[in-house]
Design an enzyme around this catalytic site. Structure first.
Site, PDB file in Angstrom:
ATOM      1  CB  ILE A   1      -0.964  -0.001   1.223  1.00  0.00           C
ATOM      2  CG1 ILE A   1      -2.158   0.953   1.030  1.00  0.00           C
ATOM      3  CG2 ILE A   1      -0.248   0.330   2.519  1.00  0.00           C
ATOM      4  CD1 ILE A   1      -3.143   0.494   0.007  1.00  0.00           C
TER       5      ILE A   1
ATOM      6  CG  HIS B   1       4.317   0.671  -4.220  1.00  0.00           C
ATOM      7  ND1 HIS B   1       5.482   0.961  -4.896  1.00  0.00           N
ATOM      8  CD2 HIS B   1       4.645  -0.238  -3.281  1.00  0.00           C
ATOM      9  CE1 HIS B   1       6.468   0.233  -4.395  1.00  0.00           C
ATOM     10  NE2 HIS B   1       5.977  -0.507  -3.411  1.00  0.00           N
TER      11      HIS B   1
ATOM     12  CD  GLU C   1      -7.161  -3.407   3.040  1.00  0.00           C
ATOM     13  OE1 GLU C   1      -6.823  -2.218   3.170  1.00  0.00           O
ATOM     14  OE2 GLU C   1      -6.612  -4.343   3.653  1.00  0.00           O
TER      15      GLU C   1
ATOM     16  CB  SER D   1     -14.553  -2.765   4.936  1.00  0.00           C
ATOM     17  OG  SER D   1     -14.773  -2.232   6.221  1.00  0.00           O
ATOM     18  CB  ALA D   2     -11.720  -5.951   8.984  1.00  0.00           C
TER      19      ALA D   2
ATOM     20  CG  LEU E   1       2.595  -0.528 -18.832  1.00  0.00           C
ATOM     21  CD1 LEU E   1       2.359  -1.878 -18.175  1.00  0.00           C
ATOM     22  CD2 LEU E   1       2.468  -0.665 -20.354  1.00  0.00           C
ATOM     23  CG  HIS E   2       5.119   5.666 -15.420  1.00  0.00           C
ATOM     24  ND1 HIS E   2       6.468   5.447 -15.561  1.00  0.00           N
ATOM     25  CD2 HIS E   2       4.996   6.653 -14.486  1.00  0.00           C
ATOM     26  CE1 HIS E   2       7.138   6.269 -14.766  1.00  0.00           C
ATOM     27  NE2 HIS E   2       6.266   6.996 -14.099  1.00  0.00           N
TER      28      HIS E   2
ATOM     29  CG  HIS F   1       8.090   3.539  -9.629  1.00  0.00           C
ATOM     30  ND1 HIS F   1       9.419   3.886  -9.615  1.00  0.00           N
ATOM     31  CD2 HIS F   1       7.593   3.933  -8.415  1.00  0.00           C
ATOM     32  CE1 HIS F   1       9.720   4.460  -8.464  1.00  0.00           C
ATOM     33  NE2 HIS F   1       8.631   4.499  -7.709  1.00  0.00           N
TER      34      HIS F   1
ATOM     35  NE  ARG G   1       7.519  -2.709  -2.404  1.00  0.00           N
ATOM     36  CZ  ARG G   1       7.811  -2.467  -1.127  1.00  0.00           C
ATOM     37  NH1 ARG G   1       8.591  -3.277  -0.456  1.00  0.00           N
ATOM     38  NH2 ARG G   1       7.345  -1.390  -0.528  1.00  0.00           N
TER      39      ARG G   1
HETATM   40  C1  LIG Z   1      13.068  -2.664  -0.405  1.00  0.00           C
HETATM   41  C2  LIG Z   1      12.167  -1.610   0.202  1.00  0.00           C
HETATM   42  C3  LIG Z   1      12.259  -1.318   1.549  1.00  0.00           C
HETATM   43  C4  LIG Z   1      11.427  -0.339   2.122  1.00  0.00           C
HETATM   44  N1  LIG Z   1      11.527  -0.078   3.462  1.00  0.00           N
HETATM   45  C5  LIG Z   1      10.729   0.852   4.020  1.00  0.00           C
HETATM   46  C6  LIG Z   1      10.804   1.138   5.422  1.00  0.00           C
HETATM   47  O1  LIG Z   1      11.585   0.552   6.146  1.00  0.00           O
HETATM   48  N2  LIG Z   1       9.959   2.067   5.931  1.00  0.00           N
HETATM   49  C7  LIG Z   1       9.082   2.754   5.141  1.00  0.00           C
HETATM   50  O2  LIG Z   1       8.347   3.606   5.667  1.00  0.00           O
HETATM   51  N3  LIG Z   1       8.990   2.512   3.811  1.00  0.00           N
HETATM   52  C8  LIG Z   1       9.780   1.584   3.240  1.00  0.00           C
HETATM   53  N4  LIG Z   1       9.669   1.317   1.888  1.00  0.00           N
HETATM   54  C9  LIG Z   1       8.664   2.039   1.099  1.00  0.00           C
HETATM   55  C10 LIG Z   1       9.322   3.134   0.236  1.00  0.00           C
HETATM   56  O3  LIG Z   1       9.853   4.163   1.065  1.00  0.00           O
HETATM   57  C11 LIG Z   1       8.274   3.748  -0.702  1.00  0.00           C
HETATM   58  O4  LIG Z   1       7.243   4.336   0.069  1.00  0.00           O
HETATM   59  C12 LIG Z   1       7.642   2.722  -1.614  1.00  0.00           C
HETATM   60  O5  LIG Z   1       8.633   1.921  -2.216  1.00  0.00           O
HETATM   61  C13 LIG Z   1       6.846   3.416  -2.695  1.00  0.00           C
HETATM   62  O6  LIG Z   1       7.746   4.030  -3.584  1.00  0.00           O
HETATM   63  P1  LIG Z   1       7.366   5.345  -4.366  1.00  0.00           P
HETATM   64  O7  LIG Z   1       7.059   6.447  -3.412  1.00  0.00           O
HETATM   65  O8  LIG Z   1       8.454   5.612  -5.352  1.00  0.00           O
HETATM   66  O9  LIG Z   1       6.054   4.851  -5.162  1.00  0.00           O
HETATM   67  P2  LIG Z   1       4.668   5.587  -5.364  1.00  0.00           P
HETATM   68  O10 LIG Z   1       4.031   5.895  -4.055  1.00  0.00           O
HETATM   69  O11 LIG Z   1       3.895   4.714  -6.325  1.00  0.00           O
HETATM   70  O12 LIG Z   1       5.047   6.924  -6.059  1.00  0.00           O
HETATM   71  C14 LIG Z   1       5.649   6.921  -7.364  1.00  0.00           C
HETATM   72  C15 LIG Z   1       6.421   8.217  -7.530  1.00  0.00           C
HETATM   73  O13 LIG Z   1       5.500   9.322  -7.472  1.00  0.00           O
HETATM   74  C16 LIG Z   1       6.092  10.409  -6.778  1.00  0.00           C
HETATM   75  N5  LIG Z   1       5.278  10.703  -5.587  1.00  0.00           N
HETATM   76  C17 LIG Z   1       4.164  10.018  -5.168  1.00  0.00           C
HETATM   77  N6  LIG Z   1       3.663  10.603  -4.072  1.00  0.00           N
HETATM   78  C18 LIG Z   1       4.475  11.655  -3.783  1.00  0.00           C
HETATM   79  C19 LIG Z   1       4.486  12.632  -2.755  1.00  0.00           C
HETATM   80  N7  LIG Z   1       3.562  12.680  -1.802  1.00  0.00           N
HETATM   81  N8  LIG Z   1       5.458  13.548  -2.771  1.00  0.00           N
HETATM   82  C20 LIG Z   1       6.416  13.546  -3.719  1.00  0.00           C
HETATM   83  N9  LIG Z   1       6.472  12.641  -4.731  1.00  0.00           N
HETATM   84  C21 LIG Z   1       5.507  11.708  -4.749  1.00  0.00           C
HETATM   85  C22 LIG Z   1       7.515   9.995  -6.428  1.00  0.00           C
HETATM   86  O14 LIG Z   1       8.355  10.400  -7.471  1.00  0.00           O
HETATM   87  C23 LIG Z   1       7.438   8.492  -6.420  1.00  0.00           C
HETATM   88  O15 LIG Z   1       8.679   7.858  -6.685  1.00  0.00           O
HETATM   89  C24 LIG Z   1      10.496   0.370   1.309  1.00  0.00           C
HETATM   90  C25 LIG Z   1      10.428   0.062  -0.060  1.00  0.00           C
HETATM   91  C26 LIG Z   1      11.233  -0.909  -0.624  1.00  0.00           C
HETATM   92  C27 LIG Z   1      11.118  -1.214  -2.095  1.00  0.00           C
END
Ligand SMILES: Cc1cc2nc3c(=O)[nH]c(=O)nc-3n(C[C@H](O)[C@H](O)[C@H](O)COP(=O)(O)OP(=O)(O)OC[C@H]3O[C@@H](n4cnc5c(N)ncnc54)[C@H](O)[C@@H]3O)c2cc1C
Length: 209
Positions: free
Chosen positions: A98, A100, A107, A109-110, A196-197, A201, A206
């Site tokens: 979640i 992402h 989801e 709902s419980a 798809l983009h 990502h 993952r």
């Molecule tokens: C191996 C691994 C370990 C991790 N460990 C932890 C952990 O220990 N603790 C933890 O809290 N999280 C953890 N995460 C989660 C990680 O920090 C990201 O929240 C998660 O991978 C989603 O990535 P994202 O923000 O790029 O993706 P998305 O949420 O899908 O966003 C995609 C892109 O959109 C942009 N974007 C989206 N929302 C915003 C926003 N509000 N502000 C600015 N730009 C935005 C960014 O460019 C982002 O890269 C982990 C992730 C991975 C893959």
């Protein structure tokens, strides 16, 4: 400026059509299934030729253009394709998924519904030791005896928790309160719609070992 004509019928992708409704099993009780999709290669190409007309003039075939877009980080045309999945997964994985934020989620709902008696139960051979190199990853599989003992603990604790959950419900405790008894081994379910983009990502983050 001449915009290409949009197709008048919904484009179909036979390979995607063949996947709709086909559940791919995931862990003990989970699955991923494609529910619907919108767009195809032509949707990406069409968007690219509108947006990057001059930049794509030399790339004539669709396959070459899609590769060109990926190579040069021209990502918005890939947002023209959408995929909707139904996914059942343990809560401890859902908590990571979640994060992402660029997908749309609905989801189970419980608060409205009773959580089914389904929890993740790893096979003894699938219980690994903590990785020495990666602080957030797994290393080698542990001895079977350790795996069996871990599995037995998950089983016992999850069963006890579910019995307490049912007892609370039968005593009139609200579902939104009773659910706090359930560990993160239990399953949840959601619709997950992503373009798809953002799917690329998600997978790049993952699937990275
Ligand atoms: C191996 C691994 C370990 C991790 N460990 C932890 C952990 O220990 N603790 C933890 O809290 N999280 C953890 N995460 C989660 C990680 O920090 C990201 O929240 C998660 O991978 C989603 O990535 P994202 O923000 O790029 O993706 P998305 O949420 O899908 O966003 C995609 C892109 O959109 C942009 N974007 C989206 N929302 C915003 C926003 N509000 N502000 C600015 N730009 C935005 C960014 O460019 C982002 O890269 C982990 C992730 C991975 C893959």
């Amino acid at each position: 400026m001449e915009a290409p004509e949009p197709p008048m019928r919904r484009p179909a992708v036979p390979a995607a059509d063949a996947l709709i409704g086909v559940r791919r099993p995931l862990l003990s009780h989970g699955f991923v299934v494609l529910v619907d999709y919108m767009g195809d290669d032509a949707a990406v190409v069409q968007a690219a030729r509108v947006s990057y007309g001059a930049g794509t003039r030399t790339v004539r075939d669709d396959r070459g253009l899609i590769r060109y877009l990926l190579r040069h980080g021209h990502t918005t045309p890939f947002e023209m394709v959408e995929l909707k999945f139904l996914i059942r997964l343990p809560i401890y994985i859902a908590r990571q998924w979640i994060r992402h934020r660029t997908a749309s989620v609905n989801e189970y709902s419980a608060r409205y519904s009773v959580v089914p008696d389904e929890y993740e139960l790893p096979a003894p051979g699938e219980v690994h030791r903590q990785s020495a190199r990666n602080r957030q990853g797994r290393g080698e599989p542990l001895d079977l005896a350790v795996g069996e003992s871990f599995r037995a603990d998950v089983d016992r604790i999850s069963q006890e928790a579910y019995q307490a959950y049912q007892r609370a419900l039968s005593q009139g405790v609200a579902r939104e309160t009773a659910r706090m008894l359930l560990p993160v081994s239990f399953y949840t379910q959601w619709y997950w719609k992503v373009n798809l983009h953002n799917l690329f990502h998600f997978l790049s983050l993952r699937l990275d070992p």
